[in-house]
Design an enzyme around this catalytic site. Structure first.
Site, short mmCIF file in Angstrom:
data_model
loop_
_atom_site.label_atom_id
_atom_site.label_comp_id
_atom_site.label_asym_id
_atom_site.label_seq_id
_atom_site.Cartn_x
_atom_site.Cartn_y
_atom_site.Cartn_z
N HIS A 68 -26.16 -0.18 -43.91
CA HIS A 68 -25.91 -1.04 -45.06
C HIS A 68 -26.97 -2.14 -44.99
CE1 HIS A 68 -21.43 0.12 -45.86
NE2 HIS A 68 -22.27 0.82 -46.61
N ASP A 70 -27.33 -5.21 -45.46
CA ASP A 70 -27.16 -6.52 -44.80
C ASP A 70 -27.32 -6.44 -43.28
OD1 ASP A 70 -24.69 -5.08 -45.00
OD2 ASP A 70 -23.55 -6.89 -44.48
#
Ligand SMILES: [Zn+2]
Ligand SMILES: [Zn+2]
Length: 309
Positions: A68, A70
């Protein structure tokens, strides 16, 4: 004293999904004996390293929990900066398999021929697996429960040797080879053939310190076994207790979820992180976690957490 010699984790970012005015995306640096182990590398990680005066050269290993954005969008920037600074030491990257092609394409289109070697290690087993062993550190990966394949990491100091009691050395004056044998656990036989048990003449080494990292994950009791007896556990607490349904739906945890894992795994301390930008009062998360597991703390960016008994 050089802080990197201690077993310490420095939080570089603890915001979930998007940055806020005060909090950055997931990343932290574990250091021990002068070696840096970077765990996740959200966008802006290199800026945080600069801000907190962390020398790039100490980073030898990078661990990416999952793909992901982030947690890894900062990696190519960091790799590129290392190159521009003329790094020559290899960099080990432990990550889900597709990361290699993502990094390769970014380096190719920018015509970057790195000054150093990237060594990729694919995370792939569905169990606790040793992925790194050095003279003083072991690192393990283990599966978490999230929307994409995700791994947690556990770092354990290599056990130190037993120490020999001073009184024994003074009385018996053992040879160097005998000292080595005693440290390995052998009994001692004196010149008259009398056996002195190892336990009478040695002091056990201190229990190895350990650090476990769990971000991102839904509450799942399978995690307890993997992080059992850790000295310090960093566990995501994306949401507060009133958002439990949302946490379940999004495959994230609440403060209470993190605390239950910490308590049942018998860890010494819990550090909460990966906070949703919706959470305005982090003290509330600490309170909710502490009701279940008292030594729960809110991670603070830029703060060094010394991992000790
Ligand atoms: Zn995340
Ligand atoms: Zn995620």
């Amino acid at each position: 004293m050089d802080n990197s010699l201690n077993f310490t984790v420095t939080i570089l970012g603890n915001s979930a999904a998007i940055p806020t005015k005060t909090n950055h995306l997931s990343s932290q640096l574990l250091t021990y004996n002068g070696i840096g182990y970077l765990i996740d590398c959200g966008e802006g990680t290199q800026m945080q390293l600069v801000r907190y005066n962390i020398k790039f050269g100490i980073i030898k290993h990078v661990f990416i929990s999952h793909l992901h954005g982030d947690h890894f969008f900062g990696l190519v920037g960091l790799i590129s900066t290392f190159h521009l600074l003329g790094r020559d030491k290899p960099l080990n990257i432990y990550s889900p398999a597709p990361l290699k092609s993502i990094i390769d394409i970014q380096l190719n289109v920018t015509h970057t021929d790195l000054s150093y070697e990237l060594i990729f290690h694919e995370l792939q087993e569905d169990c606790l697996l040793k992925i790194l062993e050095t003279d003083n550190m072991q690192a393990y990966s283990f599966p978490l429960v999230h929307r994409v394949p995700t791994w947690g990491f556990k770092f354990i100091q290599r056990a130190k040797q037993k120490r020999i009691k001073k009184s024994f050395v003074e009385e018996y004056k053992p040879s160097v080879s005998n000292i080595l044998k005693i440290k390995e656990g052998h009994d001692y036989e004196d010149t008259n053939g009398k056996i002195i048990p190892n336990s009478d003449i040695t002091i056990p080494p201190p229990k190895p310190l350990s650090y476990a990292y769990c971000s991102d994950t839904k509450f799942d009791k399978s995690i307890i076994e993997y992080v059992k007896n850790s000295t310090l556990l960093y566990h995501e607490a994306t949401f507060e207790n009133s958002m439990q349904q949302r946490a379940n739906d999004k495959f994230h945890s609440t403060a209470r979820d993190a605390a239950v894992i910490a308590k049942e795994a018998n860890v010494s301390q819990l550090l909460l992180g990966h906070f949703s930008a919706r959470i305005k009062d982090l003290d509330k998360l600490k309170k909710e976690a502490s009701e279940i597991f008292k030594p729960s703390f809110i991670s603070e960016e830029g703060k060094d957490y010394k991992i000790s008994h």
